[in-house]
Motif scaffolding. Structure first.
Motif, PDB file in Angstrom:
ATOM      1  N   PHE A  46      -4.819   1.951  -3.998  1.00 13.12           N
ATOM      2  CA  PHE A  46      -5.148   1.187  -5.348  1.00 13.12           C
ATOM      3  C   PHE A  46      -4.611   1.658  -6.671  1.00 13.12           C
ATOM      4  O   PHE A  46      -4.624   3.009  -6.729  1.00 13.12           O
ATOM      5  CB  PHE A  46      -6.763   1.219  -5.280  1.00 13.12           C
ATOM      6  CG  PHE A  46      -7.227   0.734  -4.063  1.00 13.12           C
ATOM      7  CD1 PHE A  46      -7.061  -0.341  -3.463  1.00 13.12           C
ATOM      8  CD2 PHE A  46      -8.226   1.696  -3.559  1.00 13.12           C
ATOM      9  CE1 PHE A  46      -7.650  -0.543  -2.336  1.00 13.12           C
ATOM     10  CE2 PHE A  46      -8.963   1.186  -2.406  1.00 13.12           C
ATOM     11  CZ  PHE A  46      -8.541   0.139  -1.549  1.00 13.12           C
ATOM     12  N   TRP A  49     -10.733  -4.504  -7.072  1.00 20.94           N
ATOM     13  CA  TRP A  49     -11.083  -5.021  -5.674  1.00 20.94           C
ATOM     14  C   TRP A  49     -10.293  -6.031  -4.940  1.00 20.94           C
ATOM     15  O   TRP A  49     -10.061  -5.766  -3.782  1.00 20.94           O
ATOM     16  CB  TRP A  49     -12.478  -5.899  -6.292  1.00 20.94           C
ATOM     17  CG  TRP A  49     -13.005  -6.684  -5.182  1.00 20.94           C
ATOM     18  CD1 TRP A  49     -13.708  -6.134  -4.307  1.00 20.94           C
ATOM     19  CD2 TRP A  49     -12.740  -8.083  -4.539  1.00 20.94           C
ATOM     20  NE1 TRP A  49     -14.394  -6.972  -3.355  1.00 20.94           N
ATOM     21  CE2 TRP A  49     -13.817  -8.317  -3.653  1.00 20.94           C
ATOM     22  CE3 TRP A  49     -11.865  -8.844  -5.051  1.00 20.94           C
ATOM     23  CZ2 TRP A  49     -13.774  -9.579  -3.026  1.00 20.94           C
ATOM     24  CZ3 TRP A  49     -12.098 -10.393  -4.484  1.00 20.94           C
ATOM     25  CH2 TRP A  49     -12.986 -10.197  -3.470  1.00 20.94           C
ATOM     26  N   GLY A  84       0.848  -1.390   0.028  1.00 20.43           N
ATOM     27  CA  GLY A  84       0.096  -0.236  -0.003  1.00 20.43           C
ATOM     28  C   GLY A  84       0.906   1.219   0.057  1.00 20.43           C
ATOM     29  O   GLY A  84       0.467   2.061  -0.777  1.00 20.43           O
ATOM     30  N   THR A 110      -3.451  -5.083  -0.527  1.00 22.69           N
ATOM     31  CA  THR A 110      -2.670  -3.604   0.016  1.00 22.69           C
ATOM     32  C   THR A 110      -3.326  -3.305   1.355  1.00 22.69           C
ATOM     33  O   THR A 110      -4.855  -3.551   1.574  1.00 22.69           O
ATOM     34  CB  THR A 110      -2.862  -2.626  -0.877  1.00 22.69           C
ATOM     35  OG1 THR A 110      -4.310  -2.434  -1.251  1.00 22.69           O
ATOM     36  CG2 THR A 110      -2.333  -2.888  -2.475  1.00 22.69           C
ATOM     37  N   ARG A 111      -2.740  -2.757   2.337  1.00 20.29           N
ATOM     38  CA  ARG A 111      -3.267  -2.224   3.591  1.00 20.29           C
ATOM     39  C   ARG A 111      -2.707  -0.782   3.774  1.00 20.29           C
ATOM     40  O   ARG A 111      -1.716  -0.281   3.214  1.00 20.29           O
ATOM     41  CB  ARG A 111      -2.690  -2.970   4.681  1.00 20.29           C
ATOM     42  CG  ARG A 111      -2.984  -4.460   4.710  1.00 20.29           C
ATOM     43  CD  ARG A 111      -4.663  -4.852   4.885  1.00 20.29           C
ATOM     44  NE  ARG A 111      -4.815  -6.254   4.694  1.00 20.29           N
ATOM     45  CZ  ARG A 111      -6.233  -6.561   5.108  1.00 20.29           C
ATOM     46  NH1 ARG A 111      -7.104  -6.002   5.547  1.00 20.29           N
ATOM     47  NH2 ARG A 111      -6.264  -8.040   4.993  1.00 20.29           N
ATOM     48  N   GLU A 112      -3.467  -0.180   4.703  1.00 23.10           N
ATOM     49  CA  GLU A 112      -2.941   1.430   5.104  1.00 23.10           C
ATOM     50  C   GLU A 112      -1.786   1.417   5.492  1.00 23.10           C
ATOM     51  O   GLU A 112      -1.491   0.470   6.653  1.00 23.10           O
ATOM     52  CB  GLU A 112      -4.089   1.873   5.611  1.00 23.10           C
ATOM     53  CG  GLU A 112      -5.403   2.669   5.067  1.00 23.10           C
ATOM     54  CD  GLU A 112      -5.064   3.473   4.079  1.00 23.10           C
ATOM     55  OE1 GLU A 112      -3.953   4.228   4.037  1.00 23.10           O
ATOM     56  OE2 GLU A 112      -5.764   3.468   2.796  1.00 23.10           O
ATOM     57  N   GLN A 116      -7.065  -5.709  -4.800  1.00 21.88           N
ATOM     58  CA  GLN A 116      -6.281  -4.888  -3.959  1.00 21.88           C
ATOM     59  C   GLN A 116      -6.741  -4.663  -2.652  1.00 21.88           C
ATOM     60  O   GLN A 116      -5.858  -4.011  -1.651  1.00 21.88           O
ATOM     61  CB  GLN A 116      -5.680  -3.662  -4.752  1.00 21.88           C
ATOM     62  CG  GLN A 116      -4.940  -4.037  -6.008  1.00 21.88           C
ATOM     63  CD  GLN A 116      -4.609  -2.917  -6.891  1.00 21.88           C
ATOM     64  OE1 GLN A 116      -4.193  -1.791  -6.297  1.00 21.88           O
ATOM     65  NE2 GLN A 116      -4.748  -2.715  -8.028  1.00 21.88           N
ATOM     66  N   ARG A 117      -7.813  -4.642  -2.253  1.00 21.62           N
ATOM     67  CA  ARG A 117      -8.453  -4.217  -1.023  1.00 21.62           C
ATOM     68  C   ARG A 117      -7.999  -5.297  -0.101  1.00 21.62           C
ATOM     69  O   ARG A 117      -7.910  -5.107   1.225  1.00 21.62           O
ATOM     70  CB  ARG A 117      -9.890  -4.376  -0.945  1.00 21.62           C
ATOM     71  CG  ARG A 117     -10.439  -3.120  -1.692  1.00 21.62           C
ATOM     72  CD  ARG A 117     -12.174  -3.473  -1.854  1.00 21.62           C
ATOM     73  NE  ARG A 117     -12.486  -2.259  -2.907  1.00 21.62           N
ATOM     74  CZ  ARG A 117     -12.918  -0.824  -2.356  1.00 21.62           C
ATOM     75  NH1 ARG A 117     -12.238  -0.663  -1.192  1.00 21.62           N
ATOM     76  NH2 ARG A 117     -13.253  -0.125  -3.157  1.00 21.62           N
ATOM     77  N   THR A 121      -4.429   7.357  -2.727  1.00 16.66           N
ATOM     78  CA  THR A 121      -4.978   6.160  -2.977  1.00 16.66           C
ATOM     79  C   THR A 121      -3.994   4.872  -2.796  1.00 16.66           C
ATOM     80  O   THR A 121      -2.927   5.086  -3.601  1.00 16.66           O
ATOM     81  CB  THR A 121      -6.242   5.824  -3.728  1.00 16.66           C
ATOM     82  OG1 THR A 121      -6.651   4.424  -3.979  1.00 16.66           O
ATOM     83  CG2 THR A 121      -5.395   5.954  -5.450  1.00 16.66           C
TER      84      THR A 121
END
Length: 199
Positions: free
Chosen positions: A66, A138, A40, A144-146, A140-141, A64
């Protein structure tokens, strides 16, 4: 046969299902979740750079996580293209050996098409790119993480180090030196003291 396209569709759905289940399962591992946080951070850094904004953790965190050109999206595009191409009449189902003999030389073509689409999707926003990019975005939700600011700083340093023509190498070296743990310096000093004592 006439049902070849249906078999290929089922084959593609199974492949996608296996891939999604694998990603969901490994995402439960703490080390992988941390890896996804760095993923991310990479995306946020790239987005910040492409927006022409100064590369700082404070700026990058507002973007973002994403990205259309992500490898996750590339895999999904490859799976979708393989279903479409392997459904064509010249890829038979009645002879399994002939089927694989035809599929193997088609793989580089599918990879090339997938790469070109990802490059195109990163620069254009239309119905085609939105539809084909949607599954990867989708996914990538999950992949990836914050990230935290430290991870963003690492991602920014990595980007700068990979682009020596745009960023001063001394700036990268300074950041790396500043982030070096003090314990390493202490260990080096201890090692020198031990050598002097041995003498």
């Amino acid at each position: 046969g006439t049902l070849g396209w249906a078999k290929t569709l089922c084959e593609g759905i199974i492949r996608i299902g296996i891939f999604v289940c694998y990603i969901l399962l490994v995402s439960l591992m703490p080390d992988i979740r941390r890896t996804f946080e760095y993923h991310g951070a990479e995306h946020k850094t790239i987005a910040c750079y492409e927006a022409g904004v100064p590369l700082t953790p404070e700026n990058a965190k507002n973007y973002t996580r994403f990205h259309a050109r992500c490898g996750t999206s590339f895999i999904f595009v490859m799976l979708i293209l393989s279903v479409l191409i392997f459904s064509l009449p010249f890829v038979p189902w009645d002879n399994i050996w002939l089927r694989y003999a035809i599929k193997l030389p088609l793989m580089p073509i599918i990879c090339g098409l997938g790469f070109e689409f990802i490059a195109y999707a990163g620069k254009h926003d239309n119905i085609l790119t939105k539809v084909l990019s949607a599954p990867g975005l989708w996914m990538q939700r999950v992949t990836t993480r914050e990230p935290d600011e430290k991870q963003l700083e690492i991602a920014i340093t990595a980007l700068k180090a990979s682009m020596p023509d745009e960023f001063d190498r001394s700036e990268v070296d300074a950041i790396v030196a500043a982030s070096k743990p003090e314990s390493d310096d202490e260990d080096d000093d201890d090692g020198e003291d031990d050598e002097e004592n041995d003498d």
